[in-house]
Design an enzyme around this catalytic site. Structure first.
Site, PDB file in Angstrom:
ATOM      1  N   ASN A  93      21.458 -95.826  96.946  1.00 11.80           N
ATOM      2  CA  ASN A  93      21.892 -94.437  96.999  1.00 11.80           C
ATOM      3  C   ASN A  93      23.126 -94.326  97.888  1.00 11.80           C
ATOM      4  O   ASN A  93      23.151 -94.872  98.991  1.00 11.80           O
ATOM      5  CB  ASN A  93      20.768 -93.555  97.539  1.00 11.80           C
ATOM      6  CG  ASN A  93      19.613 -93.460  96.565  1.00 11.80           C
ATOM      7  OD1 ASN A  93      19.826 -93.259  95.370  1.00 11.80           O
ATOM      8  ND2 ASN A  93      18.392 -93.620  97.060  1.00 11.80           N
ATOM      9  N   GLU A 101      19.212 -91.227 102.468  1.00 10.83           N
ATOM     10  CA  GLU A 101      18.562 -90.753 103.699  1.00 10.83           C
ATOM     11  C   GLU A 101      19.046 -91.507 104.928  1.00 10.83           C
ATOM     12  O   GLU A 101      19.190 -90.922 106.000  1.00 10.83           O
ATOM     13  CB  GLU A 101      17.041 -90.916 103.590  1.00 10.83           C
ATOM     14  CG  GLU A 101      16.388 -89.923 102.632  1.00 10.83           C
ATOM     15  CD  GLU A 101      14.927 -90.242 102.395  1.00 10.83           C
ATOM     16  OE1 GLU A 101      14.359 -91.078 103.139  1.00 10.83           O
ATOM     17  OE2 GLU A 101      14.364 -89.672 101.447  1.00 10.83           O
ATOM     18  N   VAL A 102      19.206 -92.812 104.789  1.00  7.96           N
ATOM     19  CA  VAL A 102      19.584 -93.628 105.954  1.00  7.96           C
ATOM     20  C   VAL A 102      21.042 -94.066 105.788  1.00  7.96           C
ATOM     21  O   VAL A 102      21.393 -94.740 104.812  1.00  7.96           O
ATOM     22  CB  VAL A 102      18.670 -94.867 106.084  1.00  7.96           C
ATOM     23  CG1 VAL A 102      19.092 -95.717 107.273  1.00  7.96           C
ATOM     24  CG2 VAL A 102      17.211 -94.443 106.206  1.00  7.96           C
ATOM     25  N   HIS A 106      21.989 -99.902 102.078  1.00 11.11           N
ATOM     26  CA  HIS A 106      20.782-100.661 101.757  1.00 11.11           C
ATOM     27  C   HIS A 106      20.625-100.737 100.255  1.00 11.11           C
ATOM     28  O   HIS A 106      20.893 -99.771  99.546  1.00 11.11           O
ATOM     29  CB  HIS A 106      19.535-100.072 102.418  1.00 11.11           C
ATOM     30  CG  HIS A 106      19.389 -98.595 102.262  1.00 11.11           C
ATOM     31  ND1 HIS A 106      20.161 -97.701 102.976  1.00 11.11           N
ATOM     32  CD2 HIS A 106      18.588 -97.844 101.479  1.00 11.11           C
ATOM     33  CE1 HIS A 106      19.826 -96.465 102.640  1.00 11.11           C
ATOM     34  NE2 HIS A 106      18.871 -96.523 101.716  1.00 11.11           N
TER      35      HIS A 106
HETATM   36  P1  AMP Z   1      17.514 -93.884 100.800  1.00 10.97           P
HETATM   37  O1  AMP Z   1      16.956 -92.568 100.346  1.00 10.97           O
HETATM   38  O2  AMP Z   1      18.105 -94.682  99.678  1.00 10.97           O
HETATM   39  O3  AMP Z   1      18.453 -93.722 101.974  1.00 10.97           O
HETATM   40  O4  AMP Z   1      16.274 -94.744 101.262  1.00 10.97           O
HETATM   41  C1  AMP Z   1      15.871 -94.907 102.592  1.00 10.97           C
HETATM   42  C2  AMP Z   1      14.627 -95.752 102.564  1.00 10.97           C
HETATM   43  O5  AMP Z   1      14.391 -96.231 103.858  1.00 10.97           O
HETATM   44  C3  AMP Z   1      13.364 -95.010 102.106  1.00 10.97           C
HETATM   45  O6  AMP Z   1      12.811 -95.681 100.978  1.00 10.97           O
HETATM   46  C4  AMP Z   1      12.450 -95.095 103.341  1.00 10.97           C
HETATM   47  O7  AMP Z   1      11.091 -95.246 103.002  1.00 10.97           O
HETATM   48  C5  AMP Z   1      13.010 -96.318 104.048  1.00 10.97           C
HETATM   49  N1  AMP Z   1      12.771 -96.374 105.495  1.00 10.97           N
HETATM   50  C6  AMP Z   1      13.016 -95.396 106.404  1.00 10.97           C
HETATM   51  N2  AMP Z   1      12.716 -95.825 107.645  1.00 10.97           N
HETATM   52  C7  AMP Z   1      12.267 -97.106 107.514  1.00 10.97           C
HETATM   53  C8  AMP Z   1      11.793 -98.096 108.420  1.00 10.97           C
HETATM   54  N3  AMP Z   1      11.711 -97.855 109.752  1.00 10.97           N
HETATM   55  N4  AMP Z   1      11.420 -99.293 107.935  1.00 10.97           N
HETATM   56  C9  AMP Z   1      11.489 -99.541 106.606  1.00 10.97           C
HETATM   57  N5  AMP Z   1      11.938 -98.661 105.701  1.00 10.97           N
HETATM   58  C10 AMP Z   1      12.311 -97.449 106.139  1.00 10.97           C
END
Ligand code: AMP
Length: 122
Positions: A93, A101-102, A106
């Site tokens: 994403n 989200e992050v 990734h």
């Molecule tokens: P995105 O919406 O593509 O940014 O996905 C972020 C992903 O990070 C989501 O699938 C979350 O479940 C995952 N996530 C968030 N915090 C952690 C963490 N501490 N360890 C592993 N995965 C995480």
């Protein structure tokens, strides 16, 4: 204009060892670990070790070695999960419309079941 990287995002903190992760593999340029909220029997995240916000940022600024390192790691993770043959899906994403989200690049690796349609209708 380059995007501003937030050094306190959760994956930056994992890379610094400030919070734990369920590590799958690590190389010079990449780290792979299990997603904390898996959406498939296998749901692994592969991230570059460098400070890149998303694929837009990475594809513009990363070195050839970093790009190769991330792509190789994704393939290795999928093979290691036994997913090369039945198949798997990778997804990244990028930005607001994708609900990223992050803010550290990734690559999601999903496997272990029939994964359904590529994308839901808007
Ligand atoms: P995105 O919406 O593509 O940014 O996905 C972020 C992903 O990070 C989501 O699938 C979350 O479940 C995952 N996530 C968030 N915090 C952690 C963490 N501490 N360890 C592993 N995965 C995480």
């Amino acid at each position: 204009m380059a995007k501003t990287y937030d050094p306190n995002n959760v994956f930056a903190r994992i890379l610094r060892g400030e919070i734990p992760c369920k590590k799958v593999m690590e190389t010079e340029h990449a780290l792979a670990f299990h997603d904390i909220n898996p959406q498939a029997p296998t749901h692994i995240l592969v991230i570059p070790k460098g400070a890149y916000v998303d694929m837009d940022d990475f594809s513009a600024r990363a070195t050839e070695a970093e790009i190769a390192g991330l792509v190789r790691a994704v393939g290795e993770v999928a093979r290691g999960a036994g997913a090369a043959e039945p198949g798997y899906r990778i997804l990244s994403n990028c930005g607001e419309d994708a609900n990223q989200e992050v803010p550290h690049l990734h690559i999601h690796v999903f496997a272990g079941r029939r994964l359904g349609p590529m994308i839901t209708k808007g």
